[in-house]
Write an enzyme that holds these catalytic residues in place. Structure first.
Site, PDB file in Angstrom:
ATOM      1  N   TRP A  21      15.261 -25.953  18.285  1.00  0.00           N
ATOM      2  CA  TRP A  21      16.820 -25.454  18.609  1.00  0.00           C
ATOM      3  C   TRP A  21      16.393 -24.117  19.441  1.00  0.00           C
ATOM      4  O   TRP A  21      15.325 -23.433  18.766  1.00  0.00           O
ATOM      5  CB  TRP A  21      17.166 -25.195  17.571  1.00  0.00           C
ATOM      6  CG  TRP A  21      18.083 -26.046  17.288  1.00  0.00           C
ATOM      7  CD1 TRP A  21      17.778 -26.569  16.027  1.00  0.00           C
ATOM      8  CD2 TRP A  21      19.334 -27.348  17.609  1.00  0.00           C
ATOM      9  NE1 TRP A  21      18.613 -27.445  15.696  1.00  0.00           N
ATOM     10  CE2 TRP A  21      19.859 -27.810  16.484  1.00  0.00           C
ATOM     11  CE3 TRP A  21      19.969 -27.204  18.593  1.00  0.00           C
ATOM     12  CZ2 TRP A  21      20.253 -28.494  16.712  1.00  0.00           C
ATOM     13  CZ3 TRP A  21      21.039 -27.444  19.378  1.00  0.00           C
ATOM     14  CH2 TRP A  21      21.399 -28.275  18.442  1.00  0.00           C
ATOM     15  N   HIS A  26      18.108 -21.075  16.201  1.00  0.00           N
ATOM     16  CA  HIS A  26      17.678 -21.100  14.412  1.00  0.00           C
ATOM     17  C   HIS A  26      18.510 -19.478  13.961  1.00  0.00           C
ATOM     18  O   HIS A  26      18.614 -20.105  13.014  1.00  0.00           O
ATOM     19  CB  HIS A  26      16.405 -21.215  15.256  1.00  0.00           C
ATOM     20  CG  HIS A  26      15.360 -22.170  15.435  1.00  0.00           C
ATOM     21  ND1 HIS A  26      15.423 -23.332  13.916  1.00  0.00           N
ATOM     22  CD2 HIS A  26      14.953 -22.474  16.666  1.00  0.00           C
ATOM     23  CE1 HIS A  26      14.550 -24.385  14.497  1.00  0.00           C
ATOM     24  NE2 HIS A  26      14.151 -23.819  16.183  1.00  0.00           N
ATOM     25  N   ASP A  64       7.781 -20.774  15.850  1.00  0.00           N
ATOM     26  CA  ASP A  64       7.256 -21.407  17.613  1.00  0.00           C
ATOM     27  C   ASP A  64       6.663 -20.189  17.403  1.00  0.00           C
ATOM     28  O   ASP A  64       5.649 -20.990  18.677  1.00  0.00           O
ATOM     29  CB  ASP A  64       8.570 -21.742  18.239  1.00  0.00           C
ATOM     30  CG  ASP A  64       9.953 -23.081  18.108  1.00  0.00           C
ATOM     31  OD1 ASP A  64       9.472 -23.556  17.588  1.00  0.00           O
ATOM     32  OD2 ASP A  64      10.977 -22.149  18.303  1.00  0.00           O
ATOM     33  N   ARG A  67       3.107 -21.500  16.123  1.00  0.00           N
ATOM     34  CA  ARG A  67       2.050 -22.308  16.484  1.00  0.00           C
ATOM     35  C   ARG A  67       1.880 -22.582  17.965  1.00  0.00           C
ATOM     36  O   ARG A  67       0.468 -23.108  17.978  1.00  0.00           O
ATOM     37  CB  ARG A  67       3.085 -23.771  16.455  1.00  0.00           C
ATOM     38  CG  ARG A  67       4.006 -23.184  17.795  1.00  0.00           C
ATOM     39  CD  ARG A  67       5.315 -24.713  17.944  1.00  0.00           C
ATOM     40  NE  ARG A  67       5.318 -25.675  18.305  1.00  0.00           N
ATOM     41  CZ  ARG A  67       6.519 -25.754  19.271  1.00  0.00           C
ATOM     42  NH1 ARG A  67       7.747 -25.997  18.604  1.00  0.00           N
ATOM     43  NH2 ARG A  67       5.779 -27.228  19.696  1.00  0.00           N
ATOM     44  N   HIS A  79       6.804 -29.766  13.558  1.00  0.00           N
ATOM     45  CA  HIS A  79       8.425 -29.672  14.411  1.00  0.00           C
ATOM     46  C   HIS A  79       8.937 -30.188  14.921  1.00  0.00           C
ATOM     47  O   HIS A  79      10.716 -30.769  15.394  1.00  0.00           O
ATOM     48  CB  HIS A  79       8.448 -28.691  15.715  1.00  0.00           C
ATOM     49  CG  HIS A  79       7.863 -27.092  15.368  1.00  0.00           C
ATOM     50  ND1 HIS A  79       8.490 -25.905  15.474  1.00  0.00           N
ATOM     51  CD2 HIS A  79       6.439 -26.400  14.547  1.00  0.00           C
ATOM     52  CE1 HIS A  79       7.514 -24.971  15.370  1.00  0.00           C
ATOM     53  NE2 HIS A  79       6.646 -25.285  14.415  1.00  0.00           N
ATOM     54  N   HIS A 120      13.124 -22.248   9.369  1.00  0.00           N
ATOM     55  CA  HIS A 120      13.042 -22.793  10.735  1.00  0.00           C
ATOM     56  C   HIS A 120      13.648 -24.155  11.244  1.00  0.00           C
ATOM     57  O   HIS A 120      14.386 -24.920  11.737  1.00  0.00           O
ATOM     58  CB  HIS A 120      11.281 -22.729  11.524  1.00  0.00           C
ATOM     59  CG  HIS A 120      11.597 -23.019  12.411  1.00  0.00           C
ATOM     60  ND1 HIS A 120      11.758 -22.008  14.054  1.00  0.00           N
ATOM     61  CD2 HIS A 120      10.953 -23.841  13.023  1.00  0.00           C
ATOM     62  CE1 HIS A 120      10.882 -22.890  14.936  1.00  0.00           C
ATOM     63  NE2 HIS A 120      10.808 -23.420  14.622  1.00  0.00           N
ATOM     64  N   ASP A 124      15.036 -27.047  12.615  1.00  0.00           N
ATOM     65  CA  ASP A 124      15.297 -28.388  13.826  1.00  0.00           C
ATOM     66  C   ASP A 124      15.508 -29.640  13.533  1.00  0.00           C
ATOM     67  O   ASP A 124      15.307 -30.312  14.407  1.00  0.00           O
ATOM     68  CB  ASP A 124      13.258 -28.168  13.557  1.00  0.00           C
ATOM     69  CG  ASP A 124      12.296 -26.891  15.115  1.00  0.00           C
ATOM     70  OD1 ASP A 124      13.722 -26.541  15.215  1.00  0.00           O
ATOM     71  OD2 ASP A 124      11.143 -26.638  14.519  1.00  0.00           O
ATOM     72  N   HIS A 130      14.569 -33.788  18.515  1.00  0.00           N
ATOM     73  CA  HIS A 130      13.505 -33.208  17.216  1.00  0.00           C
ATOM     74  C   HIS A 130      13.152 -35.088  16.424  1.00  0.00           C
ATOM     75  O   HIS A 130      12.359 -34.415  15.880  1.00  0.00           O
ATOM     76  CB  HIS A 130      13.152 -32.458  16.389  1.00  0.00           C
ATOM     77  CG  HIS A 130      13.383 -31.158  17.109  1.00  0.00           C
ATOM     78  ND1 HIS A 130      13.130 -29.744  17.276  1.00  0.00           N
ATOM     79  CD2 HIS A 130      13.887 -30.615  18.888  1.00  0.00           C
ATOM     80  CE1 HIS A 130      12.720 -29.285  18.296  1.00  0.00           C
ATOM     81  NE2 HIS A 130      13.849 -29.516  19.242  1.00  0.00           N
ATOM     82  N   HIS A 153      15.767 -32.699  26.705  1.00  0.00           N
ATOM     83  CA  HIS A 153      15.112 -32.132  25.753  1.00  0.00           C
ATOM     84  C   HIS A 153      15.673 -30.465  25.438  1.00  0.00           C
ATOM     85  O   HIS A 153      16.686 -29.779  24.874  1.00  0.00           O
ATOM     86  CB  HIS A 153      13.424 -31.914  24.663  1.00  0.00           C
ATOM     87  CG  HIS A 153      13.634 -31.177  23.703  1.00  0.00           C
ATOM     88  ND1 HIS A 153      13.486 -31.979  22.674  1.00  0.00           N
ATOM     89  CD2 HIS A 153      14.170 -29.866  23.528  1.00  0.00           C
ATOM     90  CE1 HIS A 153      13.012 -31.500  21.977  1.00  0.00           C
ATOM     91  NE2 HIS A 153      12.831 -30.081  22.405  1.00  0.00           N
ATOM     92  N   ASP A 157      18.346 -27.985  23.356  1.00  0.00           N
ATOM     93  CA  ASP A 157      17.618 -27.198  22.665  1.00  0.00           C
ATOM     94  C   ASP A 157      18.494 -25.747  22.590  1.00  0.00           C
ATOM     95  O   ASP A 157      18.500 -25.038  22.023  1.00  0.00           O
ATOM     96  CB  ASP A 157      16.073 -26.726  22.864  1.00  0.00           C
ATOM     97  CG  ASP A 157      15.191 -27.404  21.680  1.00  0.00           C
ATOM     98  OD1 ASP A 157      15.734 -28.061  21.028  1.00  0.00           O
ATOM     99  OD2 ASP A 157      14.347 -27.637  22.864  1.00  0.00           O
TER     100      ASP A 157
HETATM  101 ZN   LIG Z   1      10.484 -25.745  16.022  1.00  0.00          ZN
END
Ligand SMILES: [Zn+2]
Length: 276
Positions: A21, A26, A64, A67, A79, A120, A124, A130, A153, A157
């Site tokens: 998202w 989020h 995010d 990662r 995720h 988080h 997701d 997702h 996607h 998001d």
């Molecule tokens: Zn994520």
């Protein structure tokens, strides 16, 4: 492919190459959760995250960023889930088919990381794409949004939630969602049915399957050809018909997150949780 859990957080989610998202989604999940945590849960979480008014929202996109760092690279595949189903005819997430259990790493099981991941990933896992393998959760499906080429996607998001929020910021949008929950417009009574600390895997799979259902009904209701077709702009009729579901999914994510935190801190027998 990776459904992973780590105590005490439920760590399971979805989000191919692009993002989760977006930040709006989020943050909104976090604000809804902040509304539903009990005072003892708020104290517990604030002892870890600090006491800023946006204490949960301000860490909600941290995974995010993490990662994309060398030390956080291991977490990238947490995720998303690649459900190998067949939308729009059939939508389902199956643990044995779609998830690969991973051993928890004690070094990552720090409370701060765990709570930031939970905040988080609760978000997701409620983004339908997702929880879908098809074209890496729609990353490989090119569509038109507002006259420009985009991928499916990314618009789920970000662009769809942003348009659905109609100018509201995360805190204002969360407030609207709380109102819809409180006045019964959203029926939250069943949202916690399959949520239990005794069955983290089952909890995660029920949340994932919930979101994945929307791949068939709202993301790809008429298959990919219908949205890839020449002249179709998803900011039009498609958004009008399907865009609002992002609001309810984000509300549900926040409500579940707040309630799950209460369950961790207060236990199942306490106040708010048992009322639901
Ligand atoms: Zn994520």
């Amino acid at each position: 492919m990776h459904c992973h859990h780590m105590i005490p957080a439920l760590l399971l989610s979805t989000a191919p190459a692009a993002h989760a998202w977006g930040v709006l989604g989020h943050s909104t999940v976090a604000y809804v959760a902040q509304h539903y945590v009990t005072p003892s849960t708020a104290n517990f979480v604030q002892a870890i995250l600090g006491t800023a008014p946006d204490y949960m929202a301000n860490v909600s996109s941290w995974p995010d960023t993490y990662r994309r760092t060398p030390e956080g690279e291991w977490s990238t595949q947490l995720h998303w889930i690649d459900a190998n189903d067949a939308p729009p005819e059939s939508c389902e997430v199956e643990y044995t088919r779609d998830c690969r259990p991973r051993a928890a790493k004690s070094t990552e099981a720090q409370l701060l990381d765990a709570i930031r991941f939970l905040i988080h990933f609760a978000g997701d896992i409620h983004q339908p794409l997702h929880t879908e393998a098809l074209e890496e959760g729609g990353n490989g499906i090119n569509i038109t949004w507002d006259g420009k080429t985009a991928n499916l996607h990314a618009i789920w998001d970000t662009q769809i939630p942003v348009k659905a929020a109609a100018g509201k910021n995360a805190s204002e949008w969360a407030e609207e969602m709380v109102g819809l929950i409180e006045n019964g417009k959203y029926n939250a009574s069943g949202w916690l049915d399959a949520t239990s600390l005794d069955d983290i895997k089952g909890t995660a799979m029920s949340w994932a399957n919930d979101a994945n259902d929307y791949v068939c009904t709202d993301v790809l209701p008429d298959g990919r050809e219908a949205i890839e077709a020449e002249g179709v702009d998803l900011a039009g009729a498609y958004f009008e018909k399907h865009g609002e579901v992002t609001k309810e999914l984000i509300a549900r994510a926040g409500y579940r997150l707040g309630s799950f935190l209460n369950l961790i801190v207060d236990g199942p027998a306490n106040g708010h949780w048992s009322d639901n």
